[in-house]
Design a protein around this motif. Structure first.
Motif: not given
Lengths: 340, 340, 340, 340
Positions: D7, D176, D206, D325
Motif C-alpha cells: 500500500d 495504516r 501508506k 490503498s
C-alpha cells in the motif's frame, strides 16, 4: 630494577589479604548484599559525614566513570571535562560507547575552571539553535587530576555553584582520592567533597585494594542504579570482594594512613631531585612526580629504573612520570635519588 | 543455618589466597601484561590443546557475555540463545545495551538445539525481506546451562556444524564450566570445547576464584579486542588479580579437582533426597539440584536452610534450587539430607 | 520582508514537482528498488565518472552523516572533524549516539588540514598506550564547509594521501555540494571528489529538492549497508520520492544549472555590499555571505530582511549570514543591496 | 500487470501535489517551525479532541517507532510487543540499536492481549531478582496490526488499564491508521485512541502522503523531544514537506475519505474471492486481504498480478497478501477477481 611506572603495580594492603583469608569460608549473599558491603558503606557514609549517602562498589575506574556518567545524563546531554581528563582522552571511547559526547574544556594543569564552565554554558544557552546541539549535563573533574594537581576548596565551591546554576551534577573521579586528601597544603576534606559534589568515587585500586572503587552519591543514587550497573556488566557476584576491602580500608583510618605514605615518599623524591638540580614539568602536590630528563640520561637509566613516559619536552628532553603509592618504601626512594 | 542458595557464597580456594599473599609486593605491569597473566594463559592454552589461543581475563560473567558478543557481532546481527539463556533473561538488557538483539530460540531443558538453529536460519534466509530483519550472527549456549544440563559431544558437533554452515561463531558461556567437565557421564572435554566453539569462557567466579572468567578464543581474538574490553570498562588495572587466580586454578589440575567436589556433593544430595522420596523438576548432572518441595515443608525449612527459589510448580509445590560448589563440605550435605 | 536566513526556505525546483505529478499513479516497488532510483543512480554514477559506485538516497543531512559514519567506523574508532564541523557541533550528538567519538581538529576557516590529520595520527600511534584510546578511523570534511569555504584540489589530494597512509576513509559532506562545484575559481570537479574520497554525498535538500541526499561510495558501499540504513530508521518506503528528485536533478545538468544561480546571486551580493563599504568576516566563494554589520543597523534591518545570526564580532558589531540558493532571484538581491 | 503488492506503491494524493506546487516558492522557516506544520498540528489536535497534544512529523515508520520508543523508555526498560509486531520482527533491530530490548508477547492474530501484559508484569515483579532483568517500560501495539486486524474499544480500554496499573505508556503504531478508522464494524475512533494511548502516530506514507507520519502525544511530548528527534537524524530541514501534506490530509476530512476507498475496494475483493470459493488465512477488516492460493494457481498468476508473499500454508498452498490503498481503483479489483 626500581619500578615506579605507576601506582597499581603491587597487590593489596596486607590487612586486606588477611581479612580475605579470615572470612573466606563465611557464606554470604551475592551482588553486594553481604554484611561486608553493608559495613563498608556505613563506614564510608560516616567518613563522608553523609548518613544517607548511597555507596556502590565497582571494580575499576573506567567502568565507574562510564556507569556514573551514563546513569546520570539524559540522552540529550554530554559531560564536560578537561581535554586532558581521563574520560576525554584515555578510556577508548567508553563514554561515547554509551551514547554521550564528552565536551572538552581547556585544561589548566589538568583542571577545569568554573569560569570556563560558565562561559561555555552561557554561550550554549544564548545560541538560538542550542536545541540542535548537545546540552551540557554534568561536569567531570578528577581530584587529583591526571597531572597530580588538586582543586582548592574555593575552586570546588565555584564549580559547585556553576553546576547548581545550570542544574548539572558535579562528578569527581577520585581514582587517587586518598593521595589528594593527604597532600600537604590541601584544604579539601572528604566531607567537603561530599558536600560539594553530587557523586564522587573513592579509589581503591590505586590506594591499597586489589580492585574496586567506592561510588558515593551524597544525595542518593539515581533510581534503578543497581540495574544500570548490572546492564553495564559491573555487578560482581562476589560483591564481598569489594565490600570487604573497603571495610578494611575504612577501619581505623587505614585509607588515610596508607595514602600519607605515598605523599611522604613523593615529597622526599621531589626534594631529593630538586636538590640535584632537576626541573619539574609541573608542581604536583600528590603522588605523581614529573621530572624533565635529558634523553641521554633517560637511556642510561632504562636498565635501572622504570618510569612512565609522559611526553616529549623538547628535542633533547622528555617529561617522565614517577609514581609513588601506599606501598612505596622510603629506601626505594633514596636508591632512586642516588641513581639519578 | 545451612546455606545452599548459590555457588558463589564463599570466597576463593585457599591456594589462591596464599599465592596472593606470597606475591603481594612483587611489582608487575598493569592491564594484564604481567607474568601471572602470561603464565595462566599458557596453562589454559595447554589445557585446551590450543597453543595459539587468545586468552583474556574479565571480572564477571555478564560483562564477559556482553563483551564477547558485542565484539564478535556485526552491527546488523543478533545473537541466538535459548529463551532461558542468561543473556536472554537475566542480564538487565546488557546485550541490547550494546545495540544487539537477542534472538530467543526454544529452550530444551535450558539448551539450544542445532535443528532449531538451522530452521530459524533457513527460514530467515528464505524470506525475501530478510535484509529488513536482524541477521543471525552468533549462537550462544551455556554449558552447564542455567538448568544444570549439559550438551553431549554429538550435540556440540551438530551446533558446530550448523554454525559453520551459516558462518556464525559458536560461543559457550562456561560460568560453571568446571562442574560441566566433571559431571558423571559427560563425554565433553575441554579440548572438545576448544575444537567445537569459536569462543568460550572458563568460569572462575563460581569455581574457586574471587572473581574472573577466562575468555578463550581458540582461533584468535577479534582485532583490537583489548581496546573493546577497555571501551566496555572491563580492563582491570591490576590484571594480576585475575591472572594469578587462573594461574593457581590451572596448576596441578586444581580447577578439575575442586570442580569434582561440587559434583560429588550434588550427587550425594540427589541420591539422599531420592531415597527420601523427593521428586526432581529436572535431571541435572551438575552442581544444581532442583527438588520439588511442598510449600508447607518449604516454610518449615526456612529458618534452617537457605535455597534458591526457582519457580512455582503448582498451587501446593515449589521448585527450589540447591547449589553445591567447590567449597561445599560433605557433612553439610548429610545435615541437609537429614533435615529434609 | 526579504528572506535570506537559509538555503532551505523554498520547496523544490518546479521540474521536480512536475515529474512527481506526471508519475504519481505509476505503481513501483518500495524501499529504493524502483526505476526512478535506478535511473538516478545511473546518472549520478555517470556524472561522477564511477560506473561501479554505490548510490543510496537518504532523506536528510544529519541522518546521512550518522549513517555513513556509523556504517564505516569500527567500534574502536572515532571520526576526525573540524571543531566547527557539522558532526562535531550541530547534530545534537547524533554521532556519539551511535557510540563513536568525534575527534575535533583545529578548524581553518571551517576546513581540516592534512597536516593536522597527520600530526594527530602520528602522535596517536607513537603513544605506547594508544590501545587505551579512540583510534582515528575516518576523516570528515564538508565541502563547502559550514563557513562556505572550499578545499582546493591540492588540499583534497593531501587529505586523500594522509587518509590512505593511515587506512582511513575520507568522507565529504556535500550538503551544499552544487554550490561548491559551481563556485568561481574552484578547481575541484565531481569526478575529482569521486576519485579522492571514499564516500561523499550530493546534497539535495539545499540544492533544489524537497528532501534527500545522494550518498555515493565510489568504491562500493560497506556490506549490508541497506540493512544499516534500515536499522537507523532511514529506509523510506516510498523511495521513489528521492530517486525521482535526483533523477530530475541529474537530467540535462539541472543540478549544475540551478547551483550556478546561487553563486551568481551571492557574487552579485558580495560585489554590491563591498561597493557600499561592507567588510566580510571571511572570504567565502559559495552561497553563504558573512557581512559584519553594526548592531544598530542590524536592528533597523530587522523588520525588512531576515538573515541568519552567525556570531558576535565585537561589542558593536555582529557577523550575519546571508544565504542564497538555487531559488534566489536576482531582483531580491538588488533589493537587499539597496536596503543595506 | 495488476499490482497489489503493498500500500505504498503510488505517490501522493493529487491535492497534496497541487498544494506543494502552489506554495512552492513561499519562504518559510525550517525544522518544522513553518506555518504549514502549525496548521497541520492544529487540525490534528482538533481531530483528536486534544487541544493540548504535541504533534511532530517524522518521515517514516521505522524511524518513528525507534524515536518514540527510545525517547520514552528509561534505560533499564524494554518495550513489550507482539512477537509479530513490526518493531519485534521487521525493523532490522532498530529498537535494539537504541539500547532497548523488545519483550516479545504472544501474538493473537497480530494483537497483544491485556491479559498477557498483566501476566508478564505480575510474574516479573513477583520475581525477587527482577532488578537483574529488563523492566517492562512501554506497550507497543499496531492498529491495524501487521495482519490487518483491529483492536476493539474494549480491548484498548483493557490495555490502557493495565498500562496505567504498571505505569507504562501505551504506544500505538498507526502506519495504516486511516484504514483502521474506516473499517466496517470498528468501534474505535481517533478520539478514543487519543484518550486511551499515551502516544500514537497517524500514518501518512501508506495513506496518501509521499512520506511522513504524525506522532501525537495527547498528554504532551517528553522533554527535549525535538533534540532527540535531531539526535536520531529525523529532523528534516524542509519540515514544510510533511506539515503541508498533513495539512492537506486533515482538511475537509481528506484522510478519512481516501481511507474509506481502501476499505471499500478490499471489501469488494473479499466478497468477490469468497464467492469464487477462496479461503482466507485470517479475517482482516482493513485493507490487507490474505487469501490461501494453490501453488500452481499462484504460478499461473505471476505474470498477471503481483501480490505480497505472506507465508507458506502447506506443501501445496501459500498465503498471499493483497493490499489495497487510498489509490486503488474499483476496476482494478474487478479485473483481479475475474482473473483469479
Amino acid at each position: 630494577m626500581l619500578y615506579f611506572e605507576n601506582d597499581y603495580c603491587e597487590g593489596a594492603h596486607p590487612a586486606i589479604l588477611q581479612k580475605l583469608a579470615e572470612t573466606n569460608f563465611e557464606k554470604v549473599p551475592g551482588y553486594g548484599t553481604d554484611p561486608y558491603c553493608a559495613s563498608a558503606k556505613a563506614k564510608i557514609c560516616a567518613a563522608c559525614g553523609c548518613p544517607d549517602a548511597d555507596v556502590t562498589f565497582i571494580s575499576g575506574g573506567t567502568q565507574t566513570n562510564a556507569i556514573v556518567i551514563a546513569s546520570m545524563l539524559q540522552r540529550w546531554q554530554g559531560v564536560m571535562a578537561a581535554a586532558t581528563g581521563h574520560v576525554a582522552a584515555h578510556e577508548a571511547g567508553a563514554i561515547e560507547y554509551t551514547g554521550h559526547k564528552v565536551i572538552a574544556l581547556p585544561a589548566h594543569e589538568g583542571k577545569v575552571s568554573a569560569a570556563d564552565v560558565r562561559d561555555w554554558c552561557a554561550t550554549f544557552y544564548a545560541d538560538a539553535n542550542h536545541d540542535h546541539m548537545v546540552f551540557p549535563g554534568m561536569v567531570y573533574i578528577s581530584h587529583p587530576s591526571e597531572y597530580g594537581t588538586l582543586y582548592t576548596k574555593a575552586e570546588l565551591e565555584e564549580l559547585h555553584a556553576v553546576c547548581q546554576e545550570y542544574h548539572m551534577p558535579l562528578f569527581m573521579d577520585g581514582a587517587r582520592l586518598g593521595y589528594g586528601l593527604m597532600a600537604k597544603g590541601t584544604d579539601v576534606t572528604l566531607q567537603d567533597i561530599a558536600r560539594l559534589t553530587d557523586v564522587f568515587y573513592i579509589g581503591g585500586t590505586k590506594v591499597g585494594a586489589l580492585c574496586g572503587e567506592a561510588v558515593v552519591f551524597p544525595h542518593g543514587a539515581p533510581a534503578h542504579f543497581m540495574t544500570m550497573v548490572k546492564q553495564q556488566g559491573a555487578l560482581l557476584a562476589k560483591g564481598r570482594l569489594m565490600g570487604l576491602q573497603f571495610d578494611v580500608l575504612f577501619t581505623d583510618d587505614l585509607y588515610t594512613r596508607i595514602s600519607r605514605n605515598a605523599i611522604e615518599t613523593a615529597d622526599r623524591l621531589k626534594e631529593g631531585l630538586a636538590a640535584k638540580g632537576y626541573r619539574f614539568y609541573m608542581e604536583s602536590p600528590t603522588n605523581q612526580v614529573f621530572p624533565i630528563l635529558e634523553n641521554s640520561q633517560l637511556k642510561a637509566l632504562e636498565p635501572l629504573a622504570k618510569f612512565g613516559f609522559w611526553e616529549k619536552y623538547d628535542d633533547t628532553h622528555t617529561v617522565m612520570r614517577i609514581a609513588t603509592s601506599w606501598a612505596t618504601r622510603m629506601e626505594e626512594i633514596e636508591q632512586l635519588i642516588d641513581l639519578m
